[in-house]
Motif scaffolding. Structure first.
Motif, PDB file in Angstrom:
ATOM      1  N   CYS A  27       0.912  -1.309  -0.403  1.00 53.12           N
ATOM      2  CA  CYS A  27       0.076   0.135   0.384  1.00 53.12           C
ATOM      3  C   CYS A  27       0.502   1.692   0.178  1.00 53.12           C
ATOM      4  O   CYS A  27       0.925   1.929   1.190  1.00 53.12           O
ATOM      5  CB  CYS A  27      -1.182  -0.713   1.508  1.00 53.12           C
ATOM      6  N   PRO A  28       1.281   1.439  -0.795  1.00 56.61           N
ATOM      7  CA  PRO A  28       2.846   2.600  -1.502  1.00 56.61           C
ATOM      8  C   PRO A  28       1.744   4.023  -0.999  1.00 56.61           C
ATOM      9  O   PRO A  28       0.882   4.540  -1.510  1.00 56.61           O
ATOM     10  CB  PRO A  28       2.652   2.423  -2.391  1.00 56.61           C
ATOM     11  N   ILE A  29       2.595   4.715  -0.391  1.00 54.79           N
ATOM     12  CA  ILE A  29       2.251   5.827   0.305  1.00 54.79           C
ATOM     13  C   ILE A  29       3.856   6.792   1.040  1.00 54.79           C
ATOM     14  O   ILE A  29       4.597   6.334   2.029  1.00 54.79           O
ATOM     15  CB  ILE A  29       1.086   6.011   1.513  1.00 54.79           C
ATOM     16  N   ALA A  30       3.959   7.638   0.340  1.00 55.20           N
ATOM     17  CA  ALA A  30       5.121   8.810   0.767  1.00 55.20           C
ATOM     18  C   ALA A  30       4.443   9.517   1.867  1.00 55.20           C
ATOM     19  O   ALA A  30       3.022   9.554   1.339  1.00 55.20           O
ATOM     20  CB  ALA A  30       5.557   9.616  -0.701  1.00 55.20           C
ATOM     21  N   PRO A  31       5.204   9.909   2.877  1.00 56.05           N
ATOM     22  CA  PRO A  31       5.066  10.732   3.740  1.00 56.05           C
ATOM     23  C   PRO A  31       4.539  12.237   3.396  1.00 56.05           C
ATOM     24  O   PRO A  31       3.771  13.052   3.976  1.00 56.05           O
ATOM     25  CB  PRO A  31       6.528  10.989   4.345  1.00 56.05           C
ATOM     26  N   SER A  32       5.054  12.147   2.689  1.00 54.87           N
ATOM     27  CA  SER A  32       5.047  13.803   1.190  1.00 54.87           C
ATOM     28  C   SER A  32       3.230  13.943   1.089  1.00 54.87           C
ATOM     29  O   SER A  32       2.472  14.883   1.189  1.00 54.87           O
ATOM     30  CB  SER A  32       5.798  14.081   0.792  1.00 54.87           C
ATOM     31  N   THR A  33       2.942  12.637   1.046  1.00 54.36           N
ATOM     32  CA  THR A  33       1.816  11.933   0.691  1.00 54.36           C
ATOM     33  C   THR A  33       0.596  12.649   1.597  1.00 54.36           C
ATOM     34  O   THR A  33      -0.439  13.088   1.243  1.00 54.36           O
ATOM     35  CB  THR A  33       1.515  11.198   0.032  1.00 54.36           C
ATOM     36  N   TYR A  34       0.639  11.798   2.333  1.00 55.38           N
ATOM     37  CA  TYR A  34      -0.169  12.428   3.638  1.00 55.38           C
ATOM     38  C   TYR A  34       0.092  13.767   4.205  1.00 55.38           C
ATOM     39  O   TYR A  34      -1.142  14.103   4.993  1.00 55.38           O
ATOM     40  CB  TYR A  34       0.622  11.458   4.918  1.00 55.38           C
ATOM     41  N   TYR A  35       1.257  14.665   4.257  1.00 54.33           N
ATOM     42  CA  TYR A  35       1.003  15.828   4.803  1.00 54.33           C
ATOM     43  C   TYR A  35       0.728  16.398   3.693  1.00 54.33           C
ATOM     44  O   TYR A  35      -0.138  17.116   4.014  1.00 54.33           O
ATOM     45  CB  TYR A  35       3.004  16.597   4.918  1.00 54.33           C
ATOM     46  N   GLU A  36       0.472  16.274   2.561  1.00 50.14           N
ATOM     47  CA  GLU A  36      -0.481  17.190   1.108  1.00 50.14           C
ATOM     48  C   GLU A  36      -1.631  16.815   1.309  1.00 50.14           C
ATOM     49  O   GLU A  36      -2.297  17.703   1.397  1.00 50.14           O
ATOM     50  CB  GLU A  36       0.164  17.235  -0.568  1.00 50.14           C
ATOM     51  N   ALA A  37      -2.258  16.025   1.391  1.00 54.48           N
ATOM     52  CA  ALA A  37      -3.416  15.821   2.049  1.00 54.48           C
ATOM     53  C   ALA A  37      -4.291  16.106   3.034  1.00 54.48           C
ATOM     54  O   ALA A  37      -5.112  16.256   3.006  1.00 54.48           O
ATOM     55  CB  ALA A  37      -3.724  13.851   1.926  1.00 54.48           C
TER      56      ALA A  37
END
Length: 67
Positions: A27-37
Motif C-alpha cells: 500500500c504505497p504512500i509517501a510521507p509527502s502524500t500524507y502531509y499534502e492530503a
C-alpha cells in the motif's frame, strides 16, 4: 482511509515509519502524500456530505421519537 489511519497512529509510531510499513505491505504512500492530503481543503462533495449528515440525523430524530 489511509490518511485517517496515519493521522490516528502518528503520535505512537510516526508518519515516516507508518508510510514505510504500508509501502512494504503493498500500500504505497509517501510521507509527502500524507502531509499534502492533510493540508488540502475539503472538497465540495465532502462539505456537502457533512451538511447532509446533520440534516439526515435531524429528520431521523424527528421521525423516530417514541410516542
Amino acid at each position: 482511509m489511509i490518511i485517517d489511519y496515519i493521522e490516528n497512529n502518528k503520535q505512537e509510531y510516526g508518519v515516516e515509519p507508518i508510510c514505510r510499513v504500508l509501502t512494504e505491505h503493498g500500500c504505497p504512500i509517501a510521507p509527502s502524500t500524507y502531509y499534502e492530503a492533510r493540508s488540502r481543503a475539503a472538497s465540495k462533495r465532502a462539505v456537502r456530505d457533512e451538511q447532509l449528515k446533520v440534516e439526515i440525523s435531524r429528520i431521523h430524530d424527528e421521525n423516530c421519537r417514541l410516542p
